[in-house]
Design an enzyme around this catalytic site. Structure first.
Site, PDB file in Angstrom:
ATOM      1  N   ASP A  67      23.311  14.035   7.198  1.00 41.37           N
ATOM      2  CA  ASP A  67      24.322  14.086   6.606  1.00 41.37           C
ATOM      3  C   ASP A  67      23.867  13.087   5.225  1.00 41.37           C
ATOM      4  OD1 ASP A  67      24.405  11.814   8.001  1.00 41.37           O
ATOM      5  OD2 ASP A  67      26.165  12.300   9.070  1.00 41.37           O
ATOM      6  N   ASP A 136      34.974   6.969  17.300  1.00 40.50           N
ATOM      7  CA  ASP A 136      35.941   8.282  17.440  1.00 40.50           C
ATOM      8  C   ASP A 136      35.285   9.540  18.151  1.00 40.50           C
ATOM      9  OD1 ASP A 136      34.784   9.363  15.401  1.00 40.50           O
ATOM     10  OD2 ASP A 136      36.588   9.613  14.037  1.00 40.50           O
ATOM     11  N   HIS A 138      32.593  10.853  16.961  1.00 43.35           N
ATOM     12  CA  HIS A 138      31.850  11.977  16.037  1.00 43.35           C
ATOM     13  C   HIS A 138      30.393  11.899  16.163  1.00 43.35           C
ATOM     14  CE1 HIS A 138      31.987   8.903  12.630  1.00 43.35           C
ATOM     15  NE2 HIS A 138      30.690   9.073  13.024  1.00 43.35           N
ATOM     16  N   GLU A 143      34.024  15.016  12.476  1.00 41.02           N
ATOM     17  CA  GLU A 143      35.013  14.343  13.242  1.00 41.02           C
ATOM     18  C   GLU A 143      35.966  15.101  14.074  1.00 41.02           C
ATOM     19  OE1 GLU A 143      35.010  11.261  12.345  1.00 41.02           O
ATOM     20  OE2 GLU A 143      35.070  10.703  10.188  1.00 41.02           O
TER      21      GLU A 143
END
Ligand code: F6R
Length: 260
Positions: A67, A136, A138, A143
């Site tokens: 990313d 979280d 990811h 997400e």
């Protein structure tokens, strides 16, 4: 899924680096998928040491990163291109032309992500993908709520990820709100996955990934469906796992078989 639980992140990083080094030795033209963030830094140090000691060479290895922040140039000190250069590429014998990071300033993100996926395919696909995990759950910037079949695309970061990543920026307001990210579906195509997780703030995410239901609300949980996924974590990150002891002896056997 093999879960390797180590006393320290240093030990886990060394073991994960051993898997990568073995691949690079066996296939000097292999294709690696790489991650940024604080988690893989120690493992990259191990690979740099192996390269300096001439145990492995990256001369013909190709890499694609997961990313990049949307809106940051590769020269920005918080861009993921900059991170990779500083934490790995500048210290090993890799040909920079063989290293690929999404362009956060691309004129047309659709063209950029399409070309990125096509280039990976042309290279024969990713042999081994390195991953971290967000608090979280990811992977890359997928997400909660990301489709488990998603492809490389533009994504919006959650307030939690912005908060988590603010430590690298002067202030939270400087963290880009969007990123280009490989999709969950794209990541799942890698032939082997090596995910690293360290520290207590990852314990909940690790529990969701390993022992939770498969859900787009913890995108890492999809790795339960991958037939060659390795999770390397320290005791703090593994703290909430129910079957810790079982994973430990199973992983010991799997590692023995790997290096037999
Ligand atoms: C980085 C990436 C992210 C990170 C994750 C954990 O390329 O794709 O998914 O792996 O946010 O970040 P750290 O390692 O900083 O806790």
């Amino acid at each position: 899924m093999e879960i390797v639980i180590c006393k320290t992140k240093e030990e886990a990083s060394r073991k994960a680096a051993d898997l990568i080094a073995a691949l690079v030795k066996a296939d000097p033209k292999c294709v690696l998928g790489l991650a940024t963030g604080s988690t893989p830094v120690e493992m990259y140090k191990c690979l740099i040491a192996d390269n300096k000691a001439k145990k492995i060479s990256f001369k013909t290895v190709k890499t694609w990163n997961l990313d990049e922040y949307w809106g940051l140039a590769g020269t920005h000190d918080q861009s993921y291109r900059y991170f990779m250069d500083k934490n790995l590429f500048d210290s090993i014998d890799i040909n920079k032309k063989n290293t690929h990071v999404l362009n956060g300033l691309a004129k047309d993100w659709r063209k950029e992500v399409k070309a990125y996926e096509a280039a990976i395919e042309k290279a024969g696909g990713i042999d081994l993908q390195v991953l971290g995990i967000g608090s979280d759950g990811h992977i890359a910037f997928n997400e909660p709520g990301s489709a488990l079949t998603s492809r490389t695309r533009i994504v919006s970061l959650t307030p939690q990820t912005i908060k988590d990543n603010a430590r690298f920026f002067k202030k939270a307001a400087d963290v880009p709100r969007q990123a280009l990210s490989m999709g969950v579906g794209s990541i799942m195509e890698a032939r082997r996955i090596v995910l690293l997780a360290f520290g207590e703030n990852k314990a909940e995410a690790v529990k969701g990934m390993v022992e939770g239901g498969i859900s787009q609300f913890c995108t890492a949980s999809v790795l339960q469906l991958h037939d060659d996924a390795w999770i390397f974590c320290d005791e703090a990150a593994a703290k909430k796992l129910k079957l810790k002891k079982y994973y430990a002896w199973r992983a010991e056997e799997a590692l023995k078989a790997e290096f037999a």
